[in-house]
Design a protein around this motif. Structure first.
Motif, PDB file in Angstrom:
ATOM      1  N   VAL A 301      32.623  46.645  40.101  1.00 58.27           N
ATOM      2  CA  VAL A 301      33.779  46.945  39.246  1.00 58.27           C
ATOM      3  C   VAL A 301      34.092  45.741  38.364  1.00 58.27           C
ATOM      4  CG1 VAL A 301      36.172  47.747  39.197  1.00 58.27           C
ATOM      5  CG2 VAL A 301      34.688  48.412  41.103  1.00 58.27           C
ATOM      6  N   SER A 302      34.410  46.021  37.107  1.00 58.73           N
ATOM      7  CA  SER A 302      34.828  45.003  36.143  1.00 58.73           C
ATOM      8  C   SER A 302      36.259  45.311  35.729  1.00 58.73           C
ATOM      9  CB  SER A 302      33.883  45.048  34.931  1.00 58.73           C
ATOM     10  OG  SER A 302      34.327  44.207  33.900  1.00 58.73           O
ATOM     11  N   VAL A 303      37.155  44.320  35.835  1.00 60.38           N
ATOM     12  CA  VAL A 303      38.575  44.574  35.577  1.00 60.38           C
ATOM     13  C   VAL A 303      39.152  43.554  34.599  1.00 60.38           C
ATOM     14  CG1 VAL A 303      38.811  45.478  37.924  1.00 60.38           C
ATOM     15  CG2 VAL A 303      39.541  43.142  37.430  1.00 60.38           C
ATOM     16  N   GLU A 304      40.254  43.938  33.973  1.00 61.99           N
ATOM     17  CA  GLU A 304      40.983  43.034  33.088  1.00 61.99           C
ATOM     18  C   GLU A 304      41.880  42.105  33.917  1.00 61.99           C
ATOM     19  OE1 GLU A 304      40.393  42.919  29.907  1.00 61.99           O
ATOM     20  OE2 GLU A 304      39.029  44.652  29.962  1.00 61.99           O
ATOM     21  N   ASP A 305      42.336  41.038  33.279  1.00 63.36           N
ATOM     22  CA  ASP A 305      43.161  40.049  33.977  1.00 63.36           C
ATOM     23  C   ASP A 305      44.446  40.634  34.548  1.00 63.36           C
ATOM     24  OD1 ASP A 305      41.292  38.108  33.437  1.00 63.36           O
ATOM     25  OD2 ASP A 305      42.553  36.950  32.064  1.00 63.36           O
ATOM     26  N   ASN A 306      45.015  41.640  33.887  1.00 65.34           N
ATOM     27  CA  ASN A 306      46.294  42.169  34.363  1.00 65.34           C
ATOM     28  C   ASN A 306      46.165  42.895  35.703  1.00 65.34           C
ATOM     29  OD1 ASN A 306      45.038  44.480  33.386  1.00 65.34           O
ATOM     30  ND2 ASN A 306      46.570  44.898  31.800  1.00 65.34           N
ATOM     31  N   VAL A 307      44.948  43.264  36.077  1.00 65.58           N
ATOM     32  CA  VAL A 307      44.740  43.880  37.398  1.00 65.58           C
ATOM     33  C   VAL A 307      44.966  42.836  38.493  1.00 65.58           C
ATOM     34  CG1 VAL A 307      43.063  45.026  38.892  1.00 65.58           C
ATOM     35  CG2 VAL A 307      43.170  45.620  36.461  1.00 65.58           C
ATOM     36  N   ALA A 308      44.414  41.638  38.307  1.00 66.70           N
ATOM     37  CA  ALA A 308      44.642  40.558  39.274  1.00 66.70           C
ATOM     38  C   ALA A 308      46.114  40.174  39.317  1.00 66.70           C
ATOM     39  CB  ALA A 308      43.788  39.340  38.915  1.00 66.70           C
ATOM     40  N   ALA A 309      46.761  40.110  38.151  1.00 68.48           N
ATOM     41  CA  ALA A 309      48.185  39.763  38.095  1.00 68.48           C
ATOM     42  C   ALA A 309      49.014  40.776  38.874  1.00 68.48           C
ATOM     43  CB  ALA A 309      48.651  39.697  36.642  1.00 68.48           C
ATOM     44  N   THR A 310      48.653  42.051  38.763  1.00 74.59           N
ATOM     45  CA  THR A 310      49.357  43.094  39.520  1.00 74.59           C
ATOM     46  C   THR A 310      49.166  42.898  41.012  1.00 74.59           C
ATOM     47  OG1 THR A 310      49.108  44.656  37.703  1.00 74.59           O
ATOM     48  CG2 THR A 310      49.531  45.592  39.880  1.00 74.59           C
ATOM     49  N   GLY A 311      47.956  42.544  41.414  1.00 75.89           N
ATOM     50  CA  GLY A 311      47.701  42.263  42.828  1.00 75.89           C
ATOM     51  C   GLY A 311      48.546  41.127  43.352  1.00 75.89           C
ATOM     52  N   MET A 312      48.743  40.097  42.540  1.00 72.34           N
ATOM     53  CA  MET A 312      49.592  38.967  42.936  1.00 72.34           C
ATOM     54  C   MET A 312      51.023  39.423  43.185  1.00 72.34           C
ATOM     55  SD  MET A 312      48.146  36.263  40.108  1.00 72.34           S
ATOM     56  CE  MET A 312      49.332  34.949  40.431  1.00 72.34           C
ATOM     57  N   ARG A 313      51.536  40.259  42.293  1.00 73.27           N
ATOM     58  CA  ARG A 313      52.925  40.722  42.438  1.00 73.27           C
ATOM     59  C   ARG A 313      53.090  41.637  43.653  1.00 73.27           C
ATOM     60  NH1 ARG A 313      52.697  40.127  36.591  1.00 73.27           N
ATOM     61  NH2 ARG A 313      51.613  42.105  36.293  1.00 73.27           N
ATOM     62  N   ILE A 314      52.102  42.491  43.905  1.00 73.93           N
ATOM     63  CA  ILE A 314      52.173  43.397  45.055  1.00 73.93           C
ATOM     64  C   ILE A 314      52.182  42.604  46.363  1.00 73.93           C
ATOM     65  CG2 ILE A 314      50.887  45.152  46.351  1.00 73.93           C
ATOM     66  CD1 ILE A 314      49.897  46.189  43.598  1.00 73.93           C
TER      67      ILE A 314
END
Length: 388
Positions: A301-314
């Motif tokens: 899977v290839s993801v944009e940076d905002n996916v990681a940022a969302t994981g941090m907030r969760i």
């Protein structure tokens, strides 16, 4: 926002260099280090209910040796093996506190790093009474530079990207007679990267020991693939490669494993490789671990940076009843991916991956807030928000 590619090259072939037996030897080395303790395996039952899976387990590597990241496992084991070889003794005879007394003078270890690997090498060198010189790519955060220097190492920020910084560190090591401790490999340089990836198996061995049930899905982040390959190799040998689905995630700006998985052979990505996931911003796969990723991964899977940022907030702001996990950009990519996969818009991807109410999902949060300023901008101020 994300690209998912099912691995057409899966064979389930395991590797003798990433086995349960090797992991036991590696963990025995780590266990004799002062301050060793297994990091927590955090269960998030409320989030699992919310996302529609049975169990979510997060290995919290922010607690590793007080260094806020997992990388010290690879660096310390590699330095231990190098010193054992230099002294012509078995790794079991290497004691971090006394090994310096066996040498006429300290050795100098060098490496290139996006941050956490260099921290691990600097810490291990200090603990063993040796010297370290660490190179970082342009744009590296000052917090990482300061952390490495605070461990007694020299830290030099270059004017080139990560992969070119690796080449610079290698050339400097050759010119000065230093020992290169790099977590990626190339032709003629495979032994030390193998030791580093083997070092990472300790956290997987701990996770299997801590878990109450076997995972059906393991989500692993990849830069060069050193950690993902070491952990996947161990799990494939320990549990059986066909007993769980391994999903490998990367930032879209540096998705060399994703592209390699699609083609079935190593593909390099060039350019600035710019991503908030600095630890994963690597464009050239590690040839030591690539065969395991090719043979035992279910999907890439290839993801944009905002996916990681969302994981941090969760992870940092859990549902009532769940424990918080402080996870940095590279540590939280898989949580952000899992969240995204379980949304209505991604139902087809989730079904293809077999993610449902019976799924036991294992994630590795490989770092804490290693860049505190950016962590606050993302988690407090909402930088890199998702848009549906």
């Amino acid at each position: 926002m994300l690209k998912v590619s099912k691995n057409k090259h899966f064979t389930g072939q395991t590797s003798p260099i990433f086995s349960d037996n090797v992991a036991k030897e590696v963990r025995a080395f780590h266990q004799q280090i002062e301050g060793y303790a297994p990091t927590p395996l955090v269960s998030l039952p409320e989030l699992a209910k919310r996302l529609g899976v049975k169990t979510i387990l997060v290995k919290d590597e922010s607690k590793r040796f007080g260094l806020n990241a997992f990388k010290v496992l690879g660096g310390s084991y590699a330095l231990g093996r190098q010193l054992a070889e230099h002294l012509n003794v078995d790794i079991s005879e290497i004691d971090l506190k006394t090994v310096a007394s066996k040498l006429e003078k300290p050795l100098t270890f060098t490496t290139a790093t996006a941050g956490n690997h260099g921290t691990g090498v600097a810490w291990a060198a200090r603990e063993m009474g040796q010297k370290a010189v660490v190179y970082m790519p342009k744009g590296s955060p000052q917090a990482s530079v300061d952390r490495i220097r605070g461990l007694g190492a020299e830290c030099i920020v270059t004017e080139v990207n990560y992969d070119d910084t690796v080449r610079l560190a290698n050339q400097t090591a050759e010119d000065n007679g230093w020992m290169l401790v790099q977590d990626t490999a190339w032709e003629g340089y495979e032994k030390i990267p193998t030791w580093i990836s083997q070092g990472y198996m300790t956290m997987a061995d701990e996770a299997v020991e801590q878990a109450q049930e076997k995972p059906t899905h393991v989500l692993l982040q990849a830069g060069v693939g050193a950690m993902a390959g070491g952990v996947l190799g161990y799990l494939a040998d320990k549990l059986g490669a066909d007993t769980f689905k391994a999903i490998i995630a990367e930032p879209s700006a540096a998705d060399c494993i994703f592209r390699s998985g699609d083609k079935g052979e190593m593909v390099n990505v060039t350019g600035s490789l710019s991503s908030i996931m600095a630890g994963l911003a690597c464009g050239e796969p590690n040839p030591v671990t690539w065969p395991i990723l090719r043979d035992c991964s279910h999907s890439f899977v290839s993801v944009e940076d905002n996916v990681a940022a969302t994981g941090m907030r969760i992870l940092g702001n859990p549902l009532a009843g769940d424990d918080p996990v402080t996870s940095g950009e590279s540590g939280a990519i898989c949580m952000g991916l899992l969240y995204l996969l379980m949304q209505e818009d991604s139902k087809e991807h989730a079904q293809a991956l077999g993610l449902d109410e019976d799924s036991v999902v294992l994630l590795f949060s490989t770092e804490g807030d290693t860049n505190p300023d950016r962590y606050r901008r993302i988690v407090w101020e909402g930088e890199q928000a998702l848009s549906f």
